[in-house]
Design a protein around this motif. Structure first.
Motif, PDB file in Angstrom:
ATOM      1  N   LEU A 202       0.820  -1.210   0.000  1.00 39.37           N
ATOM      2  CA  LEU A 202       0.000   0.000   0.000  1.00 39.37           C
ATOM      3  C   LEU A 202       0.859   1.268   0.000  1.00 39.37           C
ATOM      4  CD1 LEU A 202      -2.755  -0.973   2.606  1.00 39.37           C
ATOM      5  CD2 LEU A 202      -2.885  -1.063   0.105  1.00 39.37           C
ATOM      6  N   GLY A 203       2.173   1.095  -0.169  1.00 40.82           N
ATOM      7  CA  GLY A 203       3.084   2.231  -0.184  1.00 40.82           C
ATOM      8  C   GLY A 203       3.608   2.631   1.177  1.00 40.82           C
ATOM      9  N   LEU A 204       3.508   1.750   2.171  1.00 45.85           N
ATOM     10  CA  LEU A 204       4.004   2.033   3.519  1.00 45.85           C
ATOM     11  C   LEU A 204       5.066   1.005   3.911  1.00 45.85           C
ATOM     12  CD1 LEU A 204       0.540   2.702   5.168  1.00 45.85           C
ATOM     13  CD2 LEU A 204       2.260   4.430   4.650  1.00 45.85           C
ATOM     14  N   PRO A 205       6.254   1.080   3.303  1.00 44.97           N
ATOM     15  CA  PRO A 205       7.287   0.090   3.636  1.00 44.97           C
ATOM     16  C   PRO A 205       7.717   0.210   5.092  1.00 44.97           C
ATOM     17  CG  PRO A 205       8.220   1.858   2.310  1.00 44.97           C
ATOM     18  CD  PRO A 205       6.726   2.079   2.355  1.00 44.97           C
ATOM     19  N   GLY A 206       7.969  -0.944   5.700  1.00 43.47           N
ATOM     20  CA  GLY A 206       8.410  -0.975   7.095  1.00 43.47           C
ATOM     21  C   GLY A 206       7.284  -1.210   8.080  1.00 43.47           C
TER      22      GLY A 206
ATOM     23  N   ALA B 130       9.531  -0.218  11.042  1.00 44.33           N
ATOM     24  CA  ALA B 130      10.983  -0.039  10.984  1.00 44.33           C
ATOM     25  C   ALA B 130      11.289   1.141  10.069  1.00 44.33           C
ATOM     26  CB  ALA B 130      11.657  -1.300  10.458  1.00 44.33           C
ATOM     27  N   ILE B 131      12.073   2.076  10.570  1.00 38.57           N
ATOM     28  CA  ILE B 131      12.466   3.240   9.777  1.00 38.57           C
ATOM     29  C   ILE B 131      13.352   2.755   8.627  1.00 38.57           C
ATOM     30  CG2 ILE B 131      13.723   5.433   9.828  1.00 38.57           C
ATOM     31  CD1 ILE B 131      12.756   5.677  12.765  1.00 38.57           C
ATOM     32  N   GLN B 132      13.048   3.203   7.422  1.00 35.10           N
ATOM     33  CA  GLN B 132      13.659   2.674   6.213  1.00 35.10           C
ATOM     34  C   GLN B 132      14.885   3.441   5.712  1.00 35.10           C
ATOM     35  OE1 GLN B 132      12.166  -0.277   4.602  1.00 35.10           O
ATOM     36  NE2 GLN B 132      11.535  -0.195   6.740  1.00 35.10           N
ATOM     37  N   SER B 133      15.034   4.702   6.111  1.00 31.68           N
ATOM     38  CA  SER B 133      16.165   5.486   5.592  1.00 31.68           C
ATOM     39  C   SER B 133      16.524   6.591   6.576  1.00 31.68           C
ATOM     40  CB  SER B 133      15.806   6.085   4.227  1.00 31.68           C
ATOM     41  OG  SER B 133      14.711   6.956   4.363  1.00 31.68           O
ATOM     42  N   GLY B 134      17.627   7.261   6.280  1.00 31.19           N
ATOM     43  CA  GLY B 134      18.070   8.365   7.114  1.00 31.19           C
ATOM     44  C   GLY B 134      18.932   7.906   8.277  1.00 31.19           C
ATOM     45  N   PRO B 135      19.268   8.819   9.198  1.00 30.12           N
ATOM     46  CA  PRO B 135      20.164   8.482  10.305  1.00 30.12           C
ATOM     47  C   PRO B 135      19.576   7.455  11.280  1.00 30.12           C
ATOM     48  CG  PRO B 135      19.360  10.747  10.504  1.00 30.12           C
ATOM     49  CD  PRO B 135      18.883  10.229   9.189  1.00 30.12           C
TER      50      PRO B 135
ATOM     51  N   LYS C   6      17.811   4.855  10.329  1.00 26.62           N
ATOM     52  CA  LYS C   6      17.506   3.619   9.595  1.00 26.62           C
ATOM     53  C   LYS C   6      17.869   2.407  10.467  1.00 26.62           C
ATOM     54  CE  LYS C   6      18.439   1.027   5.417  1.00 26.62           C
ATOM     55  NZ  LYS C   6      19.110   1.002   4.127  1.00 26.62           N
ATOM     56  N   GLY C   7      16.960   1.440  10.537  1.00 28.76           N
ATOM     57  CA  GLY C   7      17.189   0.257  11.366  1.00 28.76           C
ATOM     58  C   GLY C   7      16.515   0.338  12.726  1.00 28.76           C
ATOM     59  N   LEU C   8      16.036   1.524  13.105  1.00 32.10           N
ATOM     60  CA  LEU C   8      15.298   1.665  14.353  1.00 32.10           C
ATOM     61  C   LEU C   8      13.883   1.147  14.126  1.00 32.10           C
ATOM     62  CD1 LEU C   8      15.202   2.734  17.280  1.00 32.10           C
ATOM     63  CD2 LEU C   8      14.512   4.946  16.324  1.00 32.10           C
ATOM     64  N   ALA C   9      13.421   0.257  14.991  1.00 32.82           N
ATOM     65  CA  ALA C   9      12.096  -0.341  14.822  1.00 32.82           C
ATOM     66  C   ALA C   9      11.327  -0.289  16.132  1.00 32.82           C
ATOM     67  CB  ALA C   9      12.230  -1.781  14.348  1.00 32.82           C
ATOM     68  N   PHE C  10      10.027  -0.151  16.006  1.00 30.60           N
ATOM     69  CA  PHE C  10       9.115  -0.124  17.135  1.00 30.60           C
ATOM     70  C   PHE C  10       8.069  -1.215  16.931  1.00 30.60           C
ATOM     71  CE2 PHE C  10      10.675   4.112  16.308  1.00 30.60           C
ATOM     72  CZ  PHE C  10      11.153   4.491  17.558  1.00 30.60           C
ATOM     73  N   GLN C  11       7.710  -1.906  18.001  1.00 28.20           N
ATOM     74  CA  GLN C  11       6.735  -2.982  17.898  1.00 28.20           C
ATOM     75  C   GLN C  11       5.829  -2.968  19.124  1.00 28.20           C
ATOM     76  OE1 GLN C  11       8.479  -6.890  17.713  1.00 28.20           O
ATOM     77  NE2 GLN C  11       6.541  -7.872  17.221  1.00 28.20           N
TER      78      GLN C  11
ATOM     79  N   PHE D  92       5.728  -3.206  24.552  1.00 28.71           N
ATOM     80  CA  PHE D  92       6.245  -2.254  23.580  1.00 28.71           C
ATOM     81  C   PHE D  92       7.735  -2.521  23.464  1.00 28.71           C
ATOM     82  CE2 PHE D  92       8.160   1.802  22.363  1.00 28.71           C
ATOM     83  CZ  PHE D  92       7.479   2.022  21.173  1.00 28.71           C
ATOM     84  N   ILE D  93       8.186  -2.778  22.254  1.00 26.26           N
ATOM     85  CA  ILE D  93       9.578  -3.154  22.021  1.00 26.26           C
ATOM     86  C   ILE D  93      10.198  -2.148  21.055  1.00 26.26           C
ATOM     87  CG2 ILE D  93      11.113  -4.956  21.114  1.00 26.26           C
ATOM     88  CD1 ILE D  93       8.702  -6.915  21.754  1.00 26.26           C
ATOM     89  N   MET D  94      11.380  -1.697  21.401  1.00 30.34           N
ATOM     90  CA  MET D  94      12.141  -0.830  20.506  1.00 30.34           C
ATOM     91  C   MET D  94      13.453  -1.535  20.204  1.00 30.34           C
ATOM     92  SD  MET D  94      13.230   3.152  20.984  1.00 30.34           S
ATOM     93  CE  MET D  94      14.481   2.885  22.195  1.00 30.34           C
ATOM     94  N   ARG D  95      13.791  -1.637  18.914  1.00 33.02           N
ATOM     95  CA  ARG D  95      15.015  -2.326  18.486  1.00 33.02           C
ATOM     96  C   ARG D  95      15.837  -1.424  17.590  1.00 33.02           C
ATOM     97  NH1 ARG D  95      11.298  -6.509  17.776  1.00 33.02           N
ATOM     98  NH2 ARG D  95      10.930  -5.950  15.632  1.00 33.02           N
ATOM     99  N   TYR D  96      17.128  -1.629  17.684  1.00 29.32           N
ATOM    100  CA  TYR D  96      18.034  -0.973  16.736  1.00 29.32           C
ATOM    101  C   TYR D  96      19.119  -1.973  16.363  1.00 29.32           C
ATOM    102  CZ  TYR D  96      21.012   2.335  14.407  1.00 29.32           C
ATOM    103  OH  TYR D  96      21.745   2.986  13.456  1.00 29.32           O
ATOM    104  N   ILE D  97      19.342  -2.124  15.073  1.00 31.04           N
ATOM    105  CA  ILE D  97      20.348  -3.067  14.596  1.00 31.04           C
ATOM    106  C   ILE D  97      21.629  -2.305  14.297  1.00 31.04           C
ATOM    107  CG2 ILE D  97      20.947  -4.691  12.764  1.00 31.04           C
ATOM    108  CD1 ILE D  97      17.908  -5.197  12.472  1.00 31.04           C
ATOM    109  N   PHE D  98      22.711  -2.735  14.929  1.00 32.97           N
ATOM    110  CA  PHE D  98      24.026  -2.172  14.657  1.00 32.97           C
ATOM    111  C   PHE D  98      24.725  -3.030  13.625  1.00 32.97           C
ATOM    112  CE2 PHE D  98      23.102  -0.737  18.967  1.00 32.97           C
ATOM    113  CZ  PHE D  98      23.452   0.606  18.886  1.00 32.97           C
ATOM    114  N   ASN D  99      25.184  -2.418  12.562  1.00 38.63           N
ATOM    115  CA  ASN D  99      25.973  -3.128  11.563  1.00 38.63           C
ATOM    116  C   ASN D  99      27.449  -2.754  11.740  1.00 38.63           C
ATOM    117  OD1 ASN D  99      23.804  -4.432  10.230  1.00 38.63           O
ATOM    118  ND2 ASN D  99      23.284  -2.489   9.264  1.00 38.63           N
ATOM    119  N   PHE D 100      28.284  -3.746  11.939  1.00 41.55           N
ATOM    120  CA  PHE D 100      29.715  -3.486  12.152  1.00 41.55           C
ATOM    121  C   PHE D 100      30.484  -3.751  10.883  1.00 41.55           C
ATOM    122  CE2 PHE D 100      27.980  -4.566  16.290  1.00 41.55           C
ATOM    123  CZ  PHE D 100      28.433  -3.531  17.061  1.00 41.55           C
TER     124      PHE D 100
END
Length: 138
Positions: free
Chosen positions: A54-58, A99-104, A106-111, A130-138
């Motif tokens: 529907l045009g709402l990625p994430g 999950a936020i798809q772009s910008g600074p 990006k990778g931050l998600a709320f559930q 309520f869960i908040m996640r952030y993926i760190f890529n090394f």
């Protein structure tokens, strides 16, 4: 859109064994109940919807329903166990996540997870997480 239906049957005189505080590979394990009683039969249905179409990625929605029954009441020690064979227990769960798809960020998600569990041999429960996640890529 994705719909899955599964079935699981346990055999034995004791609940499924696992180390307390860990997860098992059983698909019926949910937010409140583990659905691991002796001889328990478990039906599981899951529906996933990805709002990207529907045009709402994430943005994702998930609904799950788990029903356990057919437990041998003689193997349980609670007062209400005799009626378990007929009615069992069930749990309904809904999740919505973004999950936020772009910008600074990006990778931050709320559930947000909501669960309603009804059982005749354990305490009924309603739970919200309520869960908040952030993926760190090394």
């Amino acid at each position: 859109m994705n719909l899955r239906i599964r079935y699981q049957k346990a055999w034995g005189d004791t609940p499924f064994a696992f180390v307390n505080g860990t997860d098992s590979y059983l698909f019926g394990e949910s937010l409140v109940s583990t659905f691991t009683a002796p001889n328990e039969r478990v039906w599981f249905a899951r529906y996933d919807y990805d709002f990207a179409v529907l045009g709402l990625p994430g943005l994702l929605f998930t609904a799950r329903y788990v029903k356990g029954d057919d437990v041998d009441p003689e193997l349980l020690t609670t007062r209400q166990a005799a009626a378990l064979r007929l009615t069992g227990e069930w749990e309904r769960m809904t999740d919505i996540s973004y999950a936020i798809q772009s910008g600074p960020a990006k990778g931050l998600a709320f559930q947000w997870c909501n669960s309603t569990n009804r059982s005749i041999y354990a305490d009924n429960a309603n739970e919200n997480r309520f869960i908040m996640r952030y993926i760190f890529n090394f």
